[in-house]
Motif scaffolding. Structure first.
Motif, PDB file in Angstrom:
ATOM      1  N   THR A   8       0.746  -1.312  -0.067  1.00  0.00           N
ATOM      2  CA  THR A   8       0.106   0.175   0.197  1.00  0.00           C
ATOM      3  C   THR A   8       0.814   1.157   0.133  1.00  0.00           C
ATOM      4  O   THR A   8       1.963   1.175   0.375  1.00  0.00           O
ATOM      5  CB  THR A   8      -1.060   0.045   1.024  1.00  0.00           C
ATOM      6  OG1 THR A   8      -1.580  -1.352   1.384  1.00  0.00           O
ATOM      7  CG2 THR A   8      -1.807   1.123   1.247  1.00  0.00           C
ATOM      8  N   ASP A 137       2.950  -4.198   4.729  1.00  0.00           N
ATOM      9  CA  ASP A 137       1.760  -3.866   5.289  1.00  0.00           C
ATOM     10  C   ASP A 137       1.999  -3.002   6.556  1.00  0.00           C
ATOM     11  O   ASP A 137       2.931  -3.380   7.255  1.00  0.00           O
ATOM     12  CB  ASP A 137       0.899  -4.982   5.562  1.00  0.00           C
ATOM     13  CG  ASP A 137      -0.687  -4.578   5.595  1.00  0.00           C
ATOM     14  OD1 ASP A 137      -0.908  -3.427   5.458  1.00  0.00           O
ATOM     15  OD2 ASP A 137      -1.601  -5.474   6.076  1.00  0.00           O
ATOM     16  N   THR A 140      -3.482   1.054   9.386  1.00  0.00           N
ATOM     17  CA  THR A 140      -4.078   2.173   8.508  1.00  0.00           C
ATOM     18  C   THR A 140      -3.710   3.519   9.046  1.00  0.00           C
ATOM     19  O   THR A 140      -3.094   4.437   8.187  1.00  0.00           O
ATOM     20  CB  THR A 140      -5.384   1.975   8.612  1.00  0.00           C
ATOM     21  OG1 THR A 140      -5.892   0.735   7.871  1.00  0.00           O
ATOM     22  CG2 THR A 140      -6.170   3.049   7.251  1.00  0.00           C
ATOM     23  N   ASP A 141      -3.604   3.840  10.350  1.00  0.00           N
ATOM     24  CA  ASP A 141      -3.355   5.032  10.811  1.00  0.00           C
ATOM     25  C   ASP A 141      -1.790   5.426  10.706  1.00  0.00           C
ATOM     26  O   ASP A 141      -1.725   6.910  10.297  1.00  0.00           O
ATOM     27  CB  ASP A 141      -3.423   4.954  12.448  1.00  0.00           C
ATOM     28  CG  ASP A 141      -5.302   4.988  12.684  1.00  0.00           C
ATOM     29  OD1 ASP A 141      -6.118   5.507  11.944  1.00  0.00           O
ATOM     30  OD2 ASP A 141      -5.578   4.565  13.793  1.00  0.00           O
ATOM     31  N   ARG A 152      -9.032   7.102   4.088  1.00  0.00           N
ATOM     32  CA  ARG A 152      -8.930   6.167   4.866  1.00  0.00           C
ATOM     33  C   ARG A 152      -9.414   4.958   3.927  1.00  0.00           C
ATOM     34  O   ARG A 152      -9.104   3.661   3.958  1.00  0.00           O
ATOM     35  CB  ARG A 152      -9.726   6.153   6.200  1.00  0.00           C
ATOM     36  CG  ARG A 152      -9.900   4.923   6.977  1.00  0.00           C
ATOM     37  CD  ARG A 152     -10.352   5.341   8.204  1.00  0.00           C
ATOM     38  NE  ARG A 152      -9.494   6.009   9.026  1.00  0.00           N
ATOM     39  CZ  ARG A 152      -8.762   5.532  10.043  1.00  0.00           C
ATOM     40  NH1 ARG A 152      -8.469   4.196   9.943  1.00  0.00           N
ATOM     41  NH2 ARG A 152      -7.958   6.466  10.648  1.00  0.00           N
ATOM     42  N   ASP A 153     -10.490   5.430   3.103  1.00  0.00           N
ATOM     43  CA  ASP A 153     -11.273   4.114   2.398  1.00  0.00           C
ATOM     44  C   ASP A 153     -10.507   3.573   1.331  1.00  0.00           C
ATOM     45  O   ASP A 153     -10.389   2.402   1.121  1.00  0.00           O
ATOM     46  CB  ASP A 153     -12.582   4.913   1.730  1.00  0.00           C
ATOM     47  CG  ASP A 153     -13.695   4.896   2.705  1.00  0.00           C
ATOM     48  OD1 ASP A 153     -13.732   4.598   3.934  1.00  0.00           O
ATOM     49  OD2 ASP A 153     -14.621   5.848   2.481  1.00  0.00           O
ATOM     50  N   ILE A 155      -7.007   3.468   1.543  1.00  0.00           N
ATOM     51  CA  ILE A 155      -6.101   2.767   1.976  1.00  0.00           C
ATOM     52  C   ILE A 155      -6.485   1.537   2.539  1.00  0.00           C
ATOM     53  O   ILE A 155      -5.934   0.164   2.263  1.00  0.00           O
ATOM     54  CB  ILE A 155      -5.309   3.414   3.260  1.00  0.00           C
ATOM     55  CG1 ILE A 155      -4.706   4.671   2.968  1.00  0.00           C
ATOM     56  CG2 ILE A 155      -4.210   2.565   3.975  1.00  0.00           C
ATOM     57  CD1 ILE A 155      -3.674   4.598   1.641  1.00  0.00           C
ATOM     58  N   GLU A 156      -7.754   1.350   3.133  1.00  0.00           N
ATOM     59  CA  GLU A 156      -8.336   0.060   3.423  1.00  0.00           C
ATOM     60  C   GLU A 156      -8.591  -0.831   2.540  1.00  0.00           C
ATOM     61  O   GLU A 156      -8.623  -2.082   2.394  1.00  0.00           O
ATOM     62  CB  GLU A 156      -9.394   0.486   4.354  1.00  0.00           C
ATOM     63  CG  GLU A 156      -9.208   0.912   5.721  1.00  0.00           C
ATOM     64  CD  GLU A 156     -10.279   1.224   6.813  1.00  0.00           C
ATOM     65  OE1 GLU A 156     -11.437   1.447   6.067  1.00  0.00           O
ATOM     66  OE2 GLU A 156     -10.178   1.568   7.818  1.00  0.00           O
ATOM     67  N   LYS A 157      -9.079  -0.269   1.472  1.00  0.00           N
ATOM     68  CA  LYS A 157      -9.363  -1.038   0.203  1.00  0.00           C
ATOM     69  C   LYS A 157      -8.043  -1.603  -0.428  1.00  0.00           C
ATOM     70  O   LYS A 157      -8.168  -2.591  -0.711  1.00  0.00           O
ATOM     71  CB  LYS A 157     -10.048  -0.072  -0.755  1.00  0.00           C
ATOM     72  CG  LYS A 157     -10.722  -0.899  -2.088  1.00  0.00           C
ATOM     73  CD  LYS A 157     -11.236  -0.038  -2.989  1.00  0.00           C
ATOM     74  CE  LYS A 157     -11.998  -0.795  -4.162  1.00  0.00           C
ATOM     75  NZ  LYS A 157     -12.955   0.042  -5.069  1.00  0.00           N
ATOM     76  N   GLN A 159      -5.514  -2.372   1.148  1.00  0.00           N
ATOM     77  CA  GLN A 159      -5.038  -3.253   2.134  1.00  0.00           C
ATOM     78  C   GLN A 159      -5.805  -4.855   1.865  1.00  0.00           C
ATOM     79  O   GLN A 159      -5.100  -5.505   2.003  1.00  0.00           O
ATOM     80  CB  GLN A 159      -5.312  -2.733   3.678  1.00  0.00           C
ATOM     81  CG  GLN A 159      -4.199  -1.727   4.008  1.00  0.00           C
ATOM     82  CD  GLN A 159      -4.417  -1.172   5.259  1.00  0.00           C
ATOM     83  OE1 GLN A 159      -5.762  -1.148   5.728  1.00  0.00           O
ATOM     84  NE2 GLN A 159      -3.244  -0.970   6.114  1.00  0.00           N
ATOM     85  N   ARG A 160      -6.990  -4.467   1.393  1.00  0.00           N
ATOM     86  CA  ARG A 160      -7.918  -5.820   1.346  1.00  0.00           C
ATOM     87  C   ARG A 160      -7.509  -6.332  -0.056  1.00  0.00           C
ATOM     88  O   ARG A 160      -7.195  -7.643   0.039  1.00  0.00           O
ATOM     89  CB  ARG A 160      -9.331  -5.455   1.188  1.00  0.00           C
ATOM     90  CG  ARG A 160      -9.992  -5.086   2.629  1.00  0.00           C
ATOM     91  CD  ARG A 160     -11.406  -5.175   2.620  1.00  0.00           C
ATOM     92  NE  ARG A 160     -11.901  -4.048   1.540  1.00  0.00           N
ATOM     93  CZ  ARG A 160     -12.230  -2.774   1.791  1.00  0.00           C
ATOM     94  NH1 ARG A 160     -12.084  -2.465   2.947  1.00  0.00           N
ATOM     95  NH2 ARG A 160     -12.818  -2.037   0.936  1.00  0.00           N
TER      96      ARG A 160
END
Length: 212
Positions: A8, A137, A140-141, A152-153, A155-157, A159-160
């Motif tokens: 990421t 990895d 997120t913070d 945030r959305d 980054i989290e996407k 990561q998934r």
């Protein structure tokens, strides 16, 4: 050897790749450094200029069928042959290759925009198979602190998506929440245990490189 680093935004891929390549060469290994993104910049510039002319967001433009076709042609005629040739040439010269980002990152980039990657099922078989692949990895913070321009959305996407690809392609996950020195030493240890060459791995030169 062909070593790839993925992950990421904000996980320290380029820092780790550059430092590892520097340190491996200092140890006596012959490693060359390649940045995949350099092959994508030219077409990225076309997308950016096109979106400005048409008063659209770049992602909107990329979802249009003509530009999806152009992306496919560019990947097939420019990205694939130049990346393959770059790796092959360095191998012929006796160098191992450490690649900052690889096909996995390209797939995540397209999927992150909800676009089907051109030739997604074929691409991994059309490029050299890595000796070892890492995916970095981090929480997120921590990533958002380093890269506040991202949401945030997003980054989290990402990561998934990277977790899915890690399972699919058996990428080695590295916790990048530690210091750059610790992350670099972890990656170096796994590289030196995989290949043939000097095996002593220490943090001093990594710290020196990162500080520079």
């Amino acid at each position: 050897m062909l070593i790839t680093l993925s992950g990421t935004h904000g996980t320290g891929k380029s820092t780790t790749a550059g430092a590892c390549c520097y340190y491996l060469n200092r140890l006596g290994w012959k490693h060359a450094y390649i940045r995949q993104v350099d092959l994508l910049i030219p077409f990225g510039f076309v997308i950016k200029r096109g979106s400005q002319v048409l008063h659209l967001q770049p992602t909107e433009l990329e979802r249009m069928k003509p530009f999806r076709i152009l992306w496919a042609v560019y990947i097939l005629l420019v990205y694939l042959p130049f990346l393959r040739a770059g790796i092959r040439f360095r191998h012929m010269m006796g160098y191992s290759v450490l690649c900052d980002r690889y096909i996995y990152d390209l797939i995540v980039t397209f999927r992150g925009k909800d676009i089907v990657t051109p030739f997604e099922t074929l691409l991994p078989s059309l490029l050299p198979h890595p000796t070892i692949s890492f995916v970095l990895d981090a929480p997120t913070d921590r990533i958002l602190k380093c890269r506040p321009e991202h949401t945030r959305d997003l980054i989290e996407k990402e990561q998934r998506l990277y977790r899915q690809l890690s399972n699919r392609f058996h990428l080695r996950r590295i916790d990048a929440s530690a210091s750059a020195t610790v992350v670099g030493k972890t990656v170096l240890s796994q590289i030196t245990s995989t290949g043939k060459g000097p095996t002593e791995v220490g943090p001093v030169l990594i710290s020196e490189r990162v500080s520079r």
